[in-house]
Motif scaffolding. Structure first.
Motif, PDB file in Angstrom:
ATOM      1  N   GLY A 164       0.811  -1.207   0.000  1.00 20.63           N
ATOM      2  CA  GLY A 164       0.000   0.000   0.000  1.00 20.63           C
ATOM      3  C   GLY A 164       0.845   1.258   0.000  1.00 20.63           C
ATOM      4  N   PRO A 165       0.249   2.376  -0.368  1.00 20.06           N
ATOM      5  CA  PRO A 165       1.005   3.636  -0.374  1.00 20.06           C
ATOM      6  C   PRO A 165       1.374   4.040   1.046  1.00 20.06           C
ATOM      7  N   LEU A 166       2.539   4.670   1.178  1.00 24.57           N
ATOM      8  CA  LEU A 166       2.982   5.138   2.478  1.00 24.57           C
ATOM      9  C   LEU A 166       2.167   6.352   2.913  1.00 24.57           C
ATOM     10  N   HIS A 167       2.049   6.501   4.214  1.00 24.19           N
ATOM     11  CA  HIS A 167       1.467   7.730   4.757  1.00 24.19           C
ATOM     12  C   HIS A 167       2.371   8.895   4.364  1.00 24.19           C
ATOM     13  N   PRO A 168       1.832  10.083   4.122  1.00 20.98           N
ATOM     14  CA  PRO A 168       2.665  11.219   3.723  1.00 20.98           C
ATOM     15  C   PRO A 168       3.857  11.460   4.646  1.00 20.98           C
ATOM     16  N   LEU A 169       3.682  11.251   5.955  1.00 21.81           N
ATOM     17  CA  LEU A 169       4.815  11.473   6.857  1.00 21.81           C
ATOM     18  C   LEU A 169       5.841  10.340   6.734  1.00 21.81           C
ATOM     19  N   GLN A 170       5.386   9.128   6.500  1.00 16.35           N
ATOM     20  CA  GLN A 170       6.335   8.041   6.242  1.00 16.35           C
ATOM     21  C   GLN A 170       7.158   8.348   4.992  1.00 16.35           C
ATOM     22  N   GLN A 171       6.490   8.799   3.955  1.00 11.69           N
ATOM     23  CA  GLN A 171       7.194   9.132   2.719  1.00 11.69           C
ATOM     24  C   GLN A 171       8.163  10.287   2.940  1.00 11.69           C
ATOM     25  N   ALA A 172       7.752  11.252   3.768  1.00  7.77           N
ATOM     26  CA  ALA A 172       8.633  12.382   4.056  1.00  7.77           C
ATOM     27  C   ALA A 172       9.875  11.927   4.813  1.00  7.77           C
ATOM     28  N   PHE A 173       9.748  10.969   5.711  1.00 12.59           N
ATOM     29  CA  PHE A 173      10.908  10.439   6.419  1.00 12.59           C
ATOM     30  C   PHE A 173      11.873   9.783   5.434  1.00 12.59           C
ATOM     31  N   VAL A 174      11.331   9.100   4.432  1.00 14.00           N
ATOM     32  CA  VAL A 174      12.188   8.490   3.411  1.00 14.00           C
ATOM     33  C   VAL A 174      12.859   9.581   2.572  1.00 14.00           C
ATOM     34  N   ASP A 175      12.074  10.553   2.146  1.00 13.47           N
ATOM     35  CA  ASP A 175      12.613  11.621   1.289  1.00 13.47           C
ATOM     36  C   ASP A 175      13.692  12.427   1.993  1.00 13.47           C
ATOM     37  N   GLN A 176      13.516  12.683   3.277  1.00 12.53           N
ATOM     38  CA  GLN A 176      14.453  13.514   4.031  1.00 12.53           C
ATOM     39  C   GLN A 176      15.552  12.697   4.697  1.00 12.53           C
TER      40      GLN A 176
END
Length: 211
Positions: free
Chosen positions: A142-154
């Motif tokens: 499933g798609p990551l929660h926006p904050l999960q994705q932000a942790f990956v991006d940052q």
């Protein structure tokens, strides 16, 4: 003239009388032994069942909805929400760090508000809605929660042990309206410790998800 002989103290049978206290002493000892045996054996001697009320009073049945699934379990009254999640529900994403409410690794959402799982008694949450890190995505693909994705991006983690608690606390922080500035985020995320020191990137991730 010889003195009169003292009267004999022997009883008619010709044997010395038993001291009056001897019989009462033996009776007391025998009675005490029987009383002690009854006290130790208790219900077994009397044919009664052992009392179990105290044991029953030490546990309770609690129903909580975790990530949309209802769970009803019987737990010791001292069981924390953290241990309920990890040991009874099988969700180990919520981490046990200090187990004293000082590190934030066990942060989850209860009825939408962030709490330390290690400080929250499970028996007080009957009927509550609990969200853990596992509940932020739908399935493994499933798609990551926006904050999960932000942790990956940052790149906002290193060892990752504190990350579930950081993310859950970050979601709570955003819902509470405390993401107006990096300083405000740091203040309201101060209960979550990152031993790897990724605080700058964690703040950036929360800003990204909240923008």
């Amino acid at each position: 003239m010889s003195p009169e002989s003292p009267e004999s103290s022997l009883p008619p049978g010709g044997t010395e009388a038993e001291p009056p206290t001897a019989h009462s002493r033996r009776t007391f000892i025998a009675a005490s032994a029987v009383t002690g045996a009854v006290a130790v054996a208790g219900p077994a001697l009397l044919g009664a069942e052992p009392a179990t009320a105290a044991g029953d009073a030490s546990s309770s049945r609690v129903s909580v909805t975790v990530n949309g699934t209802r769970h009803t379990v019987t737990v010791d009254n001292r069981t924390s929400l953290l241990d309920l999640l990890r040991e009874h529900v099988g969700l180990t994403g919520t981490k046990k760090g200090c187990d004293a409410g000082a590190c934030g690794a066990c942060t989850v959402l209860v009825d939408g508000r962030r709490v330390n799982g290690c400080l929250t008694l499970a028996v007080r949450l009957d009927g509550a809605q609990v969200t853990t890190i596992e509940g932020l995505t739908r399935g493994d693909d499933g798609p990551l929660h926006p904050l999960q994705q932000a942790f990956v991006d940052q790149d906002a983690f290193q060892c990752g042990y504190c990350t579930p608690g950081q993310i859950m606390s970050g979601i709570g922080c955003a819902r509470e309206g405390h993401t107006g500035s990096p300083e405000e985020i740091r203040e309201w995320m101060s209960g979550n410790i990152c031993r790897c020191g990724c605080y700058v990137k964690i703040v950036k991730a929360i800003q990204q998800a909240g923008s």
